[in-house]
Enzyme design. Structure first.
Site, short mmCIF file in Angstrom:
data_model
loop_
_atom_site.label_atom_id
_atom_site.label_comp_id
_atom_site.label_asym_id
_atom_site.label_seq_id
_atom_site.Cartn_x
_atom_site.Cartn_y
_atom_site.Cartn_z
N LYS A 138 0.77 -1.27 -0.07
CA LYS A 138 -0.02 0.15 -0.04
C LYS A 138 0.82 1.20 -0.06
O LYS A 138 0.54 2.37 -0.52
CB LYS A 138 -0.88 -0.10 1.26
CG LYS A 138 -2.03 -0.89 1.13
CD LYS A 138 -3.09 -0.81 2.43
CE LYS A 138 -4.41 -1.52 2.06
NZ LYS A 138 -4.27 -3.08 2.09
N GLU B 94 -3.51 7.12 7.78
CA GLU B 94 -4.31 8.14 6.84
C GLU B 94 -5.07 9.01 7.63
O GLU B 94 -5.76 8.54 8.87
CB GLU B 94 -5.14 7.17 5.80
CG GLU B 94 -4.38 6.45 4.81
CD GLU B 94 -5.11 5.80 3.80
OE1 GLU B 94 -4.76 5.37 2.61
OE2 GLU B 94 -6.27 5.52 4.20
N ARG C 235 -5.96 -8.72 -9.03
CA ARG C 235 -6.57 -10.09 -8.85
C ARG C 235 -8.10 -9.90 -9.24
O ARG C 235 -8.46 -8.77 -9.42
CB ARG C 235 -6.27 -10.74 -7.58
CG ARG C 235 -6.77 -9.82 -6.59
CD ARG C 235 -7.19 -10.54 -5.24
NE ARG C 235 -7.10 -9.97 -4.06
CZ ARG C 235 -8.27 -9.28 -3.53
NH1 ARG C 235 -9.10 -9.49 -4.37
NH2 ARG C 235 -8.34 -8.60 -2.29
#
Length: 663
Positions: free
Chosen positions: A116, A200, A294
């Site tokens: 990430k 975040e 995916r």
């Protein structure tokens, strides 16, 4: 086209991939662990190969065992499904070395989006906005504490190496930062083998939307529109739909443009999804969240609204075929909504539900698709994810899709384990489902947590008693009541229909309540409990119907109790004739000086030692169930007297983990 393909996965997605393979004429190799020897995906495969013990690390995460099965049985390709090895470079490298096609994107694309932290850097480089926060390489406590205070509270801590809510913690103030960071790192390390995290700013009313991408190996890349995934529990999606409701065309086009830009920047060449968080309080301003390289769990809603088979497109891309269409050729029509069926108990904090599936029936309804990984042979264990099936409905409008989905959720019959179908029904029936959806949907609609209707538990208890007696009234019945002369008003066989019974009924032996059952005639019984009277119509199959029309169908009946299924809800009941009250044995203590398991699972970690002093509310143990971790706290100030079990032990709900001496 490939002639033989190995599916490196299990459950619902393995069955889903196999379905497309069969249509394309591809033989399927299934792999399985000891826990899945009789699983549905194994029984439906052309070839089945055991790859290890039940824990995922010994089987579905065992690259060597999977590759050995592929080579020995002549697989030309491996499809990883989602989860497990689907985004692991080890499998891709092993496939390349063995000359076996990996059904997924190129290695560099997966590597670039696998973290990430790195993915956000790439996104910013592609001109895609990201949520303000910290994703630096310095992972020291001091740096993370400083960055946390800079970002401000509340904030989110996320595992860099994965998703699905694992390793994700909300921190509301500075005092909780250290605890949240430790818990996030622990879960991240256990789930992904990597304890790196990022932080975040927490958006107060976020929407979770994503864009489906599809690419080929010649630079072709298209989007297949957006999906709404905002309704979640524990940061895991439970209802998804396409298209997103209440979304302006301007925001929609911004999402499409950002997703394509990111995909082009990494040369994306298969099916993948770019996820965004939108700030509902700031005109749905979108920020990049992550990219999943995916297939997604929710891919069926895109398939139903575009008419494309995404698994087939993945396979054709892996074969080296170019995309057969351009962006302007793709059209979307109608509406599709998906509900995930999880083996869990929502009213008990989403506690996992394990056990044998005693009955399974998928309804046939117009516009309804059910992707399932279970059948009547299945065993739900604590080793894998809790999702057992998906119910997906399609209609010309959102209202039609919603009604069909609601009917499907109520009609899918799963017996032997508890599921979240009752909660899904409540969500789909709530007026708020028609409004703007955010990830705060569940806490806003069910601020105390979802609970079944207040009158439903008593109705179920009486239905269990009525069904038990109704079965006794059948001519061939051989239940214990038939052998108890004390229950009869007379001695002839017909007197069964005139009897009154006193039953003791409860979800477990320690919670039995008294119910009087009055047999009015051959087909009518009345249950009396705490001055409440409930009348039931008894049918020849042992099912009973209450006046409201709800029909309870019995299953797994034995001398100790029975299960009941009604409109998507399964419940299990202990039923005893009230001749003598037995002493409950084996019921663990749950007094104020003990800490007991709140659900079945694995004792992942003991956080205290014998003789240690603890304060009320201090974390003392961690339970792992279905890949999620649950921290248990001390009920009082005390000294740790004994620790009956060691870390790693398998525990049942109610098992004593810590004994305290109060101080």
């Amino acid at each position: 086209m490939f002639t033989r393909l190995l599916i490196a996965n299990r459950g619902e997605i393995a069955c889903r991939v196999a379905r497309t393979c069969r249509r394309l004429g591809i033989e399927v190799i299934a792999v399985y662990s000891d826990a899945d020897a009789s699983a549905r995906h194994v029984c439906e495969a052309d070839i089945a190969v055991r790859i290890g013990a039940a824990p995922a690390r010994d089987s579905y995460l065992n690259v060597e065992a999977i590759m050995r099965a592929a080579v020995e049985h002549g697989a030309q390709a491996i499809h990883p499904g989602y989860g497990f090895l689907s985004e692991k470079l080890e499998l891709i490298d092993a496939c390349a070395q063995a000359g076996i096609a990996f059904v997924g994107p190129n290695r560099d694309a997966i590597a670039s989006m696998g973290s990430k932290i790195e993915s956000k850097r790439i996104a910013r480089g592609a001109g895609v906005a990201c949520v303000p926060g910290y994703d630096g390489d310095d992972q020291s406590d001091a740096r993370l504490f400083d960055e946390g205070h800079r970002i401000g509270f509340p904030l989110l801590i996320k595992a860099s190496a994965g998703g699905g809510g694992k390793g994700m913690k909300r921190v509301d103030d500075a005092s909780a930062l250290a605890t949240g960071l430790k818990a996030a790192r622990r879960e991240a390390l256990a789930a992904f083998g990597d304890d790196k995290v990022l932080m975040e700013r927490y958006i107060q009313r976020p929407r979770h939307l994503e864009v489906q991408l599809l690419g080929d190996r010649y630079g072709g890349l298209v989007h297949l529109f957006e999906r709404e995934c905002s309704i979640q529990r524990n940061y895991q999606k439970i209802i998804e739909e396409a298209p997103a409701n209440h979304l302006s065309d301007a925001v929609r086009e911004t999402l499409f443009g950002a997703a394509i830009a990111l995909g082009q920047s990494i040369g994306y060449d298969s099916a993948g999804t770019v996820e965004f968080v939108l700030d509902a309080d700031d005109e749905n301003r979108p920020y990049f969240l992550e990219m999943n390289t995916r297939l997604q769990v929710e891919h069926p809603v895109t398939e139903l609204t575009t008419g494309l088979d995404l698994v087939e497109q993945q396979i054709r891309s892996a074969l080296g075929e170019p995309l057969p269409f351009r962006q302007q050729d793709i059209r979307r029509h109608g509406w599709a909504i998906e509900a995930r069926i999880n083996a869990e108990i929502p009213e008990e904090g989403f506690a996992a539900s394990f056990g044998r599936v005693h009955g399974y029936h998928a309804p046939v309804i117009e516009g309804l698709r059910i992707d399932s990984g279970i059948d009547e042979r299945s065993e739900i264990t604590p080793h894998y994810d809790s999702m057992v099936a998906k119910v997906i409905a399609f209609g010309g409008t959102r209202d039609v899709a919603q009604r069909r989905l609601l009917k499907g959720v109520r009609s899918l019959r799963i017996e032997g384990v508890r599921t979240n179908q009752g909660m899904l029904e409540a969500i789909l029936s709530d007026p708020a489902f028609a409004e703007v959806l955010t990830t705060r949907f569940l806490p806003d609609i069910f601020p105390q947590g979802w609970q079944p209707r207040s009158d439903l538990r008593g109705e179920q208890r009486c239905a269990a008693a009525a069904s038990w007696v109704a079965n006794r009234m059948q001519p061939q019945s051989d239940l214990p009541l038939d052998r108890l002369a004390g229950f009869r008003l007379g001695s002839d066989e017909n007197s069964k229909r005139l009897a009154r019974y006193t039953m003791r009924v409860g979800p477990m032996a320690s919670e039995l309540q008294t119910i009087d059952v009055e047999c009015i005639d051959a087909t009518h019984v009345v249950c009396h409990e705490n001055d409440v009277r409930r009348a039931f119509l008894c049918r020849a199959d042992g099912s009973v119907t209450i006046a409201s029309g709800r029909r309870y169908q019995p299953s797994q009946r034995d001398a100790k109790g029975l299960g009941l299924w009604c409109e998507g809800d399964y419940s299990a009941w202990t039923v005893e004739p009230d001749i003598a009250t037995r002493t409950d044995e084996g019921v663990p203590s749950s007094g104020g000086n003990t800490v007991t398991a709140t659900m079945p699972g694995l004792l992942s970690e003991l956080l205290v030692k014998q003789g240690e002093k603890v304060t009320a509310g201090a974390p003392v143990a961690v339970i792992e169930a279905m890949k999620l971790f649950h921290t248990l706290e001390a009920p009082c100030d005390g000294i740790v007297e004994t620790l009956p079990l060691a870390s790693g032990a398998t525990v049942n709900k109610g098992t004593i983990l810590v004994n305290l001496t109060p101080i």
